[in-house]
Scaffold this active site. Structure first.
Site, PDB file in Angstrom:
ATOM      1  N   PRO A 111      48.507  45.180  31.853  1.00  0.00           N
ATOM      2  CA  PRO A 111      49.728  44.548  31.344  1.00  0.00           C
ATOM      3  C   PRO A 111      50.647  43.959  32.415  1.00  0.00           C
ATOM      4  O   PRO A 111      51.800  43.667  32.145  1.00  0.00           O
ATOM      5  CB  PRO A 111      50.416  45.707  30.617  1.00  0.00           C
ATOM      6  CG  PRO A 111      50.009  46.920  31.395  1.00  0.00           C
ATOM      7  CD  PRO A 111      48.615  46.659  31.881  1.00  0.00           C
ATOM      8  N   GLY A 112      50.155  43.813  33.628  1.00  0.00           N
ATOM      9  CA  GLY A 112      50.905  43.041  34.621  1.00  0.00           C
ATOM     10  C   GLY A 112      51.826  43.830  35.536  1.00  0.00           C
ATOM     11  O   GLY A 112      52.648  43.252  36.247  1.00  0.00           O
ATOM     12  N   ASP A 176      42.033  45.678  40.586  1.00  0.00           N
ATOM     13  CA  ASP A 176      42.414  46.945  39.948  1.00  0.00           C
ATOM     14  C   ASP A 176      41.426  47.095  38.792  1.00  0.00           C
ATOM     15  O   ASP A 176      41.709  46.720  37.661  1.00  0.00           O
ATOM     16  CB  ASP A 176      43.867  46.823  39.461  1.00  0.00           C
ATOM     17  CG  ASP A 176      44.408  48.130  38.928  1.00  0.00           C
ATOM     18  OD1 ASP A 176      44.070  49.188  39.486  1.00  0.00           O
ATOM     19  OD2 ASP A 176      45.168  48.087  37.939  1.00  0.00           O
ATOM     20  N   CYS A 228      41.912  53.923  38.289  1.00  0.00           N
ATOM     21  CA  CYS A 228      42.599  55.155  37.877  1.00  0.00           C
ATOM     22  C   CYS A 228      41.542  56.141  37.383  1.00  0.00           C
ATOM     23  O   CYS A 228      41.747  56.849  36.404  1.00  0.00           O
ATOM     24  CB  CYS A 228      43.695  54.888  36.850  1.00  0.00           C
ATOM     25  SG  CYS A 228      43.153  54.003  35.397  1.00  0.00           S
TER      26      CYS A 228
HETATM   27  C1  LIG Z   1      43.063  48.893  34.882  1.00  0.00           C
HETATM   28  S1  LIG Z   1      43.511  47.617  33.805  1.00  0.00           S
HETATM   29  C2  LIG Z   1      44.565  46.636  34.799  1.00  0.00           C
HETATM   30  C3  LIG Z   1      45.975  47.147  34.945  1.00  0.00           C
HETATM   31  C4  LIG Z   1      46.854  46.139  35.656  1.00  0.00           C
HETATM   32  N1  LIG Z   1      46.300  45.768  36.946  1.00  0.00           N
HETATM   33  C5  LIG Z   1      48.264  46.657  35.847  1.00  0.00           C
HETATM   34  O1  LIG Z   1      48.560  47.221  36.924  1.00  0.00           O
HETATM   35  O2  LIG Z   1      49.091  46.502  34.950  1.00  0.00           O
HETATM   36  C6  LIG Z   1      42.062  46.656  33.763  1.00  0.00           C
HETATM   37  C7  LIG Z   1      42.197  45.343  33.015  1.00  0.00           C
HETATM   38  O3  LIG Z   1      41.029  44.557  33.280  1.00  0.00           O
HETATM   39  C8  LIG Z   1      40.706  43.799  32.139  1.00  0.00           C
HETATM   40  N2  LIG Z   1      39.298  43.373  32.324  1.00  0.00           N
HETATM   41  C9  LIG Z   1      38.165  44.048  32.066  1.00  0.00           C
HETATM   42  N3  LIG Z   1      37.084  43.334  32.429  1.00  0.00           N
HETATM   43  C10 LIG Z   1      37.546  42.177  32.963  1.00  0.00           C
HETATM   44  C11 LIG Z   1      36.920  41.028  33.523  1.00  0.00           C
HETATM   45  N4  LIG Z   1      35.595  40.931  33.618  1.00  0.00           N
HETATM   46  N5  LIG Z   1      37.698  40.006  33.949  1.00  0.00           N
HETATM   47  C12 LIG Z   1      39.063  40.085  33.857  1.00  0.00           C
HETATM   48  N6  LIG Z   1      39.708  41.161  33.330  1.00  0.00           N
HETATM   49  C13 LIG Z   1      38.966  42.183  32.896  1.00  0.00           C
HETATM   50  C14 LIG Z   1      40.969  44.771  31.001  1.00  0.00           C
HETATM   51  O4  LIG Z   1      41.137  44.095  29.778  1.00  0.00           O
HETATM   52  C15 LIG Z   1      42.262  45.466  31.490  1.00  0.00           C
HETATM   53  O5  LIG Z   1      43.388  44.794  31.014  1.00  0.00           O
END
Ligand SMILES: C[S@@+](CC[C@H](N)C(=O)[O-])C[C@H]1O[C@@H](n2cnc3c(N)ncnc32)[C@H](O)[C@@H]1O
Length: 296
Positions: A111-112, A176, A228
């Site tokens: 969520p950014g 991440d 995480c």
């Molecule tokens: C751990 S969360 C990110 C949290 C974010 N970095 C933050 O600090 O708010 C991982 C995110 O990666 C997205 N995701 C998963 N596979 C992906 C891909 N192949 N390309 C881009 N985003 C992806 C998921 O939908 C999720 O929103």
């Protein structure tokens, strides 16, 4: 209750008392958003509503000791004066160390919380290209970036493997990575039931995304790989494999516990020590792993 798979892993890694380390309650935490307000002005404004304590290992992070209101429903929150963010998540961005004129790629943005912190540290200058694959999660990503006043971010809803098609070379990349979330048991109790197939599913994506990151990072540029998850399968094993295959080296991370160099008795490159682990029971953050990679 945990899946048998996780119980076996956690006992092997942390011993019989693993629950103390990974289930500990952690206070809520916020990051002052200096794109909208100075730390001093913020502390003056908020002191009647929220009692805060500095998180020493972060630049702008504070634990919430007491709050009269829900911290996601104050006027100051809605004005974007602060973000609700875990300390280790803040720290990962500080280790990325984005500079004002950098071209930065955030490969998994929603969520950014980290994207908005990168924007803050760049003082809304330079450019961040942020990928997110999930359409629903794009909504919270967009609204968070707008509320926090981030103006140097280009959002792309796509698989970050396609970042290659941009034909750009990035100064800094944050991966991440999507993971089992086994370090966030307080927030996501269902993560206790993750098993081998979940780990295999995540590690496949983690490898693909890290490979992409290395291909499109400038020589001399930096990649932060974080999860995480507390499982070496998603952390140390991945980094070890890439150290053997690619022209990269690890840089030392200052804060946190040394990463495992012999998880389950399996010997890994000694350099892996430079990566760091965070635990709820020790660092009052979610369970987290950070590797700082320099592309040669
Ligand atoms: C751990 S969360 C990110 C949290 C974010 N970095 C933050 O600090 O708010 C991982 C995110 O990666 C997205 N995701 C998963 N596979 C992906 C891909 N192949 N390309 C881009 N985003 C992806 C998921 O939908 C999720 O929103």
């Amino acid at each position: 209750m945990y899946s048998e798979y996780l119980i076996k892993k956690y006992k092997a890694l942390f011993g019989e008392n693993f629950r103390e380390l990974i289930e500990a309650n952690i206070p809520k935490s916020i990051r002052v958003n200096t794109l909208k307000i100075s730390v001093e002005d913020f502390l003056n404004k908020i002191k009647e509503k929220i009692l805060l304590k500095k998180i020493e290992y972060t630049k702008y992070g504070f634990y919430v000791i007491h709050s009269k209101y829900s911290i996601g429903a104050t006027v100051e929150y809605l004005l974007g004066y602060y973000a609700i963010q875990d300390p280790a998540s803040m720290y990962a961005v500080e280790e990325l160390d984005p500079k004002q004129n950098d071209l930065v790629l955030d490969m998994a943005s929603a969520p950014g919380m980290k994207t908005s912190y990168i924007s803050q540290l760049m003082n809304n200058k330079g450019c961040i290209i942020a990928f997110e694959i999930n359409r629903n999660r794009m909504k919270s990503l967009r609204s968070n970036l707008t509320r926090l006043g981030c103006k140097n971010v280009i959002l792309i809803r796509d698989d970050a493997k396609n970042a290659k098609k941009l034909n750009l070379e990035f100064d800094k990349i944050l991966l991440d990575a999507p993971c089992t979330g086994t370090g966030t048991l307080n927030k996501n109790p269902e993560a206790r039931f993750k098993d081998e197939k979940d780990v295999l599913y995540c590690t496949k994506i983690q490898r693909e995304l890290l490979r992409t990151a290395i291909e499109i990072c400038k020589s001399g540029g930096r990649i932060i790989y974080s999860t995480c998850s507390l499982l070496p399968e998603e952390n140390e094993f991945i980094i070890n494999e890439f150290l053997e295959k690619y022209d990269i080296k690890l840089e030392r991370i200052n804060f946190g516990d040394e990463a495992f160099v012999k998880p389950y008795g399996i010997e890994l490159c000694d350099e892996i020590r430079k990566c760091k682990r965070f635990y709820p029971g020790k660092h009052l953050s979610q369970g987290f792993f950070i590797a700082k990679i320099k592309v040669l």
